[in-house]
Design a protein around this motif. Structure first.
Motif, PDB file in Angstrom:
ATOM      1  N   GLU A 185     -19.230   5.597 -44.718  1.00 46.33           N
ATOM      2  CA  GLU A 185     -20.170   6.108 -43.711  1.00 46.33           C
ATOM      3  C   GLU A 185     -19.696   5.698 -42.324  1.00 46.33           C
ATOM      4  O   GLU A 185     -19.420   4.514 -42.077  1.00 46.33           O
ATOM      5  CB  GLU A 185     -21.582   5.584 -43.964  1.00 46.33           C
ATOM      6  CG  GLU A 185     -22.584   5.963 -42.901  1.00 46.33           C
ATOM      7  CD  GLU A 185     -22.641   7.449 -42.615  1.00 46.33           C
ATOM      8  OE1 GLU A 185     -22.485   7.824 -41.439  1.00 46.33           O
ATOM      9  OE2 GLU A 185     -22.840   8.241 -43.562  1.00 46.33           O
ATOM     10  N   ALA A 186     -19.629   6.661 -41.410  1.00 41.24           N
ATOM     11  CA  ALA A 186     -19.105   6.399 -40.075  1.00 41.24           C
ATOM     12  C   ALA A 186     -20.186   6.024 -39.075  1.00 41.24           C
ATOM     13  O   ALA A 186     -19.910   5.355 -38.081  1.00 41.24           O
ATOM     14  CB  ALA A 186     -18.362   7.637 -39.566  1.00 41.24           C
ATOM     15  N   VAL A 196     -14.795   6.641 -40.617  1.00 40.29           N
ATOM     16  CA  VAL A 196     -14.613   8.058 -40.969  1.00 40.29           C
ATOM     17  C   VAL A 196     -13.539   8.145 -42.031  1.00 40.29           C
ATOM     18  O   VAL A 196     -12.408   7.663 -41.831  1.00 40.29           O
ATOM     19  CB  VAL A 196     -14.201   8.887 -39.735  1.00 40.29           C
ATOM     20  CG1 VAL A 196     -13.907  10.330 -40.142  1.00 40.29           C
ATOM     21  CG2 VAL A 196     -15.298   8.847 -38.682  1.00 40.29           C
ATOM     22  N   GLY A 197     -13.864   8.745 -43.149  1.00 37.60           N
ATOM     23  CA  GLY A 197     -12.912   8.874 -44.238  1.00 37.60           C
ATOM     24  C   GLY A 197     -12.196  10.208 -44.210  1.00 37.60           C
ATOM     25  O   GLY A 197     -12.814  11.253 -44.001  1.00 37.60           O
ATOM     26  N   VAL A 210      -8.826   8.180 -50.204  1.00 38.29           N
ATOM     27  CA  VAL A 210      -9.533   8.360 -48.945  1.00 38.29           C
ATOM     28  C   VAL A 210      -9.020   7.298 -47.983  1.00 38.29           C
ATOM     29  O   VAL A 210      -9.080   6.101 -48.271  1.00 38.29           O
ATOM     30  CB  VAL A 210     -11.062   8.217 -49.118  1.00 38.29           C
ATOM     31  CG1 VAL A 210     -11.760   8.233 -47.754  1.00 38.29           C
ATOM     32  CG2 VAL A 210     -11.608   9.338 -49.991  1.00 38.29           C
ATOM     33  N   LYS A 211      -8.524   7.748 -46.829  1.00 43.86           N
ATOM     34  CA  LYS A 211      -8.032   6.825 -45.810  1.00 43.86           C
ATOM     35  C   LYS A 211      -9.045   6.763 -44.674  1.00 43.86           C
ATOM     36  O   LYS A 211      -9.532   7.795 -44.210  1.00 43.86           O
ATOM     37  CB  LYS A 211      -6.675   7.286 -45.278  1.00 43.86           C
ATOM     38  CG  LYS A 211      -6.071   6.307 -44.266  1.00 43.86           C
ATOM     39  CD  LYS A 211      -4.674   6.736 -43.842  1.00 43.86           C
ATOM     40  CE  LYS A 211      -4.080   5.723 -42.861  1.00 43.86           C
ATOM     41  NZ  LYS A 211      -2.710   6.114 -42.433  1.00 43.86           N
ATOM     42  N   GLY A 231     -12.671  15.071 -41.548  1.00 40.67           N
ATOM     43  CA  GLY A 231     -12.098  14.264 -42.618  1.00 40.67           C
ATOM     44  C   GLY A 231     -11.718  15.059 -43.848  1.00 40.67           C
ATOM     45  O   GLY A 231     -11.181  14.497 -44.810  1.00 40.67           O
ATOM     46  N   LEU A 232     -11.976  16.369 -43.826  1.00 42.96           N
ATOM     47  CA  LEU A 232     -11.701  17.211 -44.995  1.00 42.96           C
ATOM     48  C   LEU A 232     -10.595  18.223 -44.714  1.00 42.96           C
ATOM     49  O   LEU A 232     -10.300  19.079 -45.547  1.00 42.96           O
ATOM     50  CB  LEU A 232     -12.976  17.954 -45.422  1.00 42.96           C
ATOM     51  CG  LEU A 232     -14.210  17.078 -45.654  1.00 42.96           C
ATOM     52  CD1 LEU A 232     -15.419  17.951 -45.937  1.00 42.96           C
ATOM     53  CD2 LEU A 232     -13.974  16.103 -46.796  1.00 42.96           C
ATOM     54  N   GLU A 233      -9.988  18.123 -43.525  1.00 41.73           N
ATOM     55  CA  GLU A 233      -9.011  19.116 -43.091  1.00 41.73           C
ATOM     56  C   GLU A 233      -7.824  19.238 -44.040  1.00 41.73           C
ATOM     57  O   GLU A 233      -7.313  20.339 -44.287  1.00 41.73           O
ATOM     58  CB  GLU A 233      -8.511  18.782 -41.674  1.00 41.73           C
ATOM     59  CG  GLU A 233      -9.588  18.809 -40.600  1.00 41.73           C
ATOM     60  CD  GLU A 233     -10.341  17.487 -40.463  1.00 41.73           C
ATOM     61  OE1 GLU A 233     -11.143  17.380 -39.528  1.00 41.73           O
ATOM     62  OE2 GLU A 233     -10.124  16.577 -41.300  1.00 41.73           O
TER      63      GLU A 233
END
Length: 578
Positions: free
Chosen positions: A151-152, A230-231, A239-240, A393-395
């Motif tokens: 969670e960001a 932000v993942g 997940v980075k 984060g899903l790009e």
């Protein structure tokens, strides 16, 4: 002698509590009744008060500890007094389940399998801690998964921080003002109320803080790893963390649940990028009541904020491009809502389009075309035309996506071990729908095969009067069925008359052939609570006859549902015979 601070027993069924936050430190002086810590029980998040005056001598339990009731968690006494020697209490060990119960839950992972995973490896990783994400994480942990949540910004997502909860806190203020305004008709003479917007905001922030703290404690109590940042999801099942406190950290997952939510949508209208133009996020931080407010968009968010600020004394105008407010709502309900908003003094402009917004003395000038071409002066402008999926984060994740993420009935994406829930899926943008999806996604990620059923998802609108709907609108039902409709007006309800809240109605749409309940639409007091009853009946495949046979308590607003059910066949007792 030092006095013990204990984990209180806040209810007959309470056996343990979670320490959410200490509100004091060792050495602080407190009086009787001062709040000293927040705890989470199985029912509520609550503050614990000091039972005696004195100094906090020692705190022996940490934030996040889950402890049995009556456990000593600290000491209070005279300054300089020595507390008893001891160590911090330990959380009780979890009771092992019988073999028979374990067999009944095949999706639960064995602890031995969890132990084989490295520190940065997880069975389930959840992106986003909104109402879909945190529920998914807790459910996965309940089923035995080693779980992490990324969670960001804040626990609870849009709903809890800048959506459902804060707006409903403001709606409560609007309801109080509405009751004061109409108190004279009941023989209660009340002076003109004053509104302190700074205190209004403080109360709203306090409610949000209490609930977000509760979610954090829930996650910790379930053993979920919380990752701050932000993942960015990769195609190598990792997940980075690319922003935030844990930037640079990488975790590996067996299953990923995406719950990144949505963001306010701002259309490409000239002037909407001017400083001071608000979305539903910024308007929640106002500390002064604007003289005028133009609301661009007559959807749920726009109508709720229009209700709130109209009650605060603001001159409100709603500009909606479609022919009716809340376009996907039953036409009869929409017409009633427009009628009530206008009656309250709100200007409603449908079939109208905002062409541009410009700065003007003391605010903005909003140019509108359509039925009434005009320019509206406004101190503040709210943009509330909807929300868009948050794809940050899903790009780089290779799944089927466009403006939203495509999922099947089991909430799987095009990548077999990746699931998605909530606003990011673009189906229904409601917190309770996201939570229901979160439960199913977690269960399916752990081996179950449960479909989502979106036929009976209630929707609520917190205007005055309230609106609760579930199922098909009349327009939708007539396209597929030979329908019979029952209506019961609130002006005939004994409870509504006693309350002085006689605006609205209950409308039930049924299939003539089988008596199936196709849709229910309620406008009136407590409509957002009442809609749960008909949702349950519809989910259990109850017929209109069975709904009418349920004995409802008197006098209540809920009786209106029974009366509307009888009205479907022209058998309503409390309406004149046609």
């Amino acid at each position: 002698m030092a006095n013990e601070i204990i984990m209180p027993k806040a209810g007959m069924d309470m056996e343990e509590g979670t320490i959410v936050k200490w509100l004091v430190s060792e050495g602080d002086k407190v009086d009787t009744g001062d709040p000293i810590l927040e705890i989470l029980t199985d029912k509520v998040n609550m503050e614990v008060e000091a039972e005696t005056p004195g100094t906090i001598l020692k705190i022996v339990a940490k934030e996040g500890d889950v402890l049995p009731v009556f456990t000593v968690i600290g000491y209070i006494g005279k300054e300089g007094e020595q507390p008893p020697e001891g160590v911090a209490p330990e959380a009780p060990a979890k009771e092992e389940k019988p073999a028979e119960e374990a067999k009944a839950a095949p999706v639960k992972e064995e602890p031995s399998k969890q132990a084989q995973k490295q520190e940065d490896e997880y069975d389930v990783v959840v992106l986003g801690a909104g109402p879909g994400g945190y529920v998914a994480a807790i459910r996965a942990a309940q089923l035995g998964a080693k779980t992490a949540i990324v969670e960001a910004q804040y626990f609870g997502g849009t709903c809890l921080n800048v959506g459902c909860i804060p707006t409903k806190t403001l709606v409560k203020n609007a309801e109080i003002l509405h009751q004061i305004e109409h108190a004279g008709s009941k023989g209660i003479i009340v002076g003109k109320p004053e509104i302190d917007m700074k205190k209004v905001k403080q109360n709203k922030d306090s409610v949000v803080k209490k609930l977000t703290g509760g979610i954090g404690a829930l996650l910790k109590s379930n053993g979920i790893t919380i990752i701050d940042g932000v993942g960015s999801a990769g195609n190598d099942d990792t997940v980075k963390i690319v922003e935030g406190k844990d930037k640079g950290k990488t975790v590996k997952y067996d299953k990923l649940i995406i719950a990144t939510g949505s963001l306010p949508l701002v259309p490409p209208i000239p002037g909407l990028d001017l400083p001071g133009i608000m979305t539903s996020t910024e308007i929640l931080d106002l500390e002064e009541i604007p003289k005028e407010l133009v609301v661009i968009g007559g959807g749920v968010i726009g109508c709720e904020f229009a209700t709130i600020y109209n009650s605060f004394g603001t001159k409100v105008t709603i500009v909606e491009m479609m022919p009716k407010l809340i376009p996907n709502m039953d036409a009869e309900v929409s017409a009633e809502l427009e009628k009530q908003l206008k009656k309250a003094g709100i200007k409603v402009m449908t079939d109208s389009k905002v062409e541009k917004v410009e700065t003007a003395p003391e605010g903005f000038s909003v140019t509108v075309s359509g039925k009434d071409e005009t320019s509206i002066k406004a101190e503040k402008v709210l943009v509330s035309i909807g929300r868009k999926a948050n794809m940050k984060g899903l790009e780089d994740l290779d799944i089927k996506k466009d403006r939203t993420i495509a999922v099947d009935d089991y909430l799987r994406t095009s990548k077999e071990n990746v699931y998605a829930v909530g606003d990011i899926t673009g189906k229904i943008q409601l917190a309770h729908w996201a939570s229901a999806q979160g439960m199913k996604a977690a269960e399916n990620a752990m081996g179950a095969s449960k479909k989502m059923d979106c036929r009976f998802v209630p929707s609520c609108i917190y205007t005055i009067p309230e609106i609760g709907s579930v199922g098909l609108t009349e327009e939708e039902a007539r396209q597929k069925y030979d329908v019979a409709i029952g209506r019961f007006p609130m002006m005939v309800s004994g409870k509504a008359i006693a309350m002085g809240e006689t605006e609205g109605f209950v409308k039930i749409i049924t299939d003539k052939k089988y008596g199936e309940i196709l849709g229910v639409h309620i406008v009136g007091p407590n409509a957002t609570e009442l809609v749960a009853e008909v949702t349950a009946v519809m989910k259990l495949e109850g017929t209109i006859e069975e709904l009418g046979d349920i004995i409802h308590p008197h006098p209540t607003i809920s009786e209106s549902i029974m009366e509307a059910a009888h009205a479907v066949h022209g058998e309503c007792i409390h309406l004149p015979k046609k």
